[in-house]
Design a protein around this motif. Structure first.
Motif, short mmCIF file in Angstrom:
data_model
loop_
_atom_site.label_atom_id
_atom_site.label_comp_id
_atom_site.label_asym_id
_atom_site.label_seq_id
_atom_site.Cartn_x
_atom_site.Cartn_y
_atom_site.Cartn_z
N GLY A 55 11.29 -34.23 -6.98
CA GLY A 55 11.09 -33.13 -7.92
C GLY A 55 9.68 -32.99 -8.46
O GLY A 55 9.47 -32.35 -9.49
N GLU A 56 8.71 -33.58 -7.77
CA GLU A 56 7.33 -33.39 -8.23
C GLU A 56 6.95 -31.92 -8.06
O GLU A 56 7.38 -31.26 -7.13
N ALA A 57 6.17 -31.43 -8.96
CA ALA A 57 5.85 -30.01 -8.99
C ALA A 57 5.05 -29.58 -7.76
O ALA A 57 4.11 -30.26 -7.36
N ALA A 58 5.45 -28.46 -7.21
CA ALA A 58 4.68 -27.84 -6.13
C ALA A 58 3.45 -27.23 -6.78
O ALA A 58 3.56 -26.51 -7.76
N ARG A 59 2.30 -27.52 -6.25
CA ARG A 59 1.05 -27.11 -6.90
C ARG A 59 0.28 -26.04 -6.14
O ARG A 59 -0.67 -25.48 -6.67
N GLU A 60 0.66 -25.77 -4.91
CA GLU A 60 -0.08 -24.81 -4.10
C GLU A 60 0.70 -23.49 -4.05
O GLU A 60 1.86 -23.47 -3.70
N ALA A 61 0.04 -22.39 -4.41
CA ALA A 61 0.71 -21.09 -4.46
C ALA A 61 0.14 -20.12 -3.44
O ALA A 61 -1.07 -20.11 -3.18
N CYS A 62 1.02 -19.28 -2.90
CA CYS A 62 0.60 -18.19 -2.04
C CYS A 62 -0.04 -17.13 -2.93
O CYS A 62 0.58 -16.69 -3.91
N PHE A 63 -1.25 -16.72 -2.62
CA PHE A 63 -1.93 -15.75 -3.47
C PHE A 63 -1.35 -14.34 -3.34
O PHE A 63 -1.60 -13.49 -4.17
N GLN A 64 -0.53 -14.10 -2.31
CA GLN A 64 0.05 -12.77 -2.14
C GLN A 64 1.40 -12.62 -2.84
O GLN A 64 1.67 -11.60 -3.44
N CYS A 65 2.26 -13.64 -2.72
CA CYS A 65 3.60 -13.50 -3.30
C CYS A 65 3.91 -14.52 -4.39
O CYS A 65 4.93 -14.42 -5.06
N PHE A 69 4.26 -24.15 -2.95
CA PHE A 69 4.40 -25.12 -1.88
C PHE A 69 3.80 -26.45 -2.30
O PHE A 69 2.96 -26.51 -3.20
N ALA A 70 4.23 -27.51 -1.63
CA ALA A 70 3.72 -28.84 -1.94
C ALA A 70 2.31 -29.05 -1.41
O ALA A 70 1.53 -29.78 -1.99
#
Length: 142
Positions: A55-65, A69-70
């Protein structure tokens, strides 16, 4: 392509030395990353494990939607597949099937149109998908 970028075990080619090195770890069973008794061949797989299992936080985000992501690698793959960003399409000349990687197209062509398994073990067993060969090698301790 340089011979240092060609896998001598399975014939897969790599664009970078680091990609080739990560791949070779799987053939020799060298998994430098560990968590809760499990072994991982690369840092991104460890991050994904920690995200999904612990359950560690996903820190990488898609800049479009905005989907999280991990790893940055997962975002890049997501962008190529979902948003078709900076991705090269590899299309089968025979049936028109599309793939986002050259390796995917090569595997498809070998198994669907050339009548042979794309991945073979030195023991003689053949598989249409690399993951099945990997499972075979892992379960039989090759």
């Amino acid at each position: 392509m340089e011979s240092t970028r060609l896998c001598t075990e399975c014939g897969r080619q790599f664009q970078s030395r680091s990609g080739h090195s990560r791949h070779m770890r799987q053939h020799i069973g060298q998994a430098p990353y560990r968590c809760c008794g499990k072994m991982f061949f690369d840092k991104d797989k460890l991050k994904m494990h920690r995200n999904h299992i612990h359950g560690e936080a996903a820190r990488e985000a898609c800049f479009q939607c905005g989907k999280l992501f991990a790893t940055r690698q997962q975002v890049t793959k997501h962008m190529a597949v979902v948003h078709n960003a900076n991705s090269e399409n590899f299309t089968c000349d025979t049936c028109g099937a599309n793939y986002t990687s050259k390796q995917g197209l090569q595997d498809h062509t070998a198994s669907q149109h050339a009548g042979r398994a794309a991945h073979a073990c030195h023991c003689g067993k053949e598989y249409r998908h690399a993951t099945n060969l990997y499972r075979h090698k892992k379960s039989t301790k090759h």
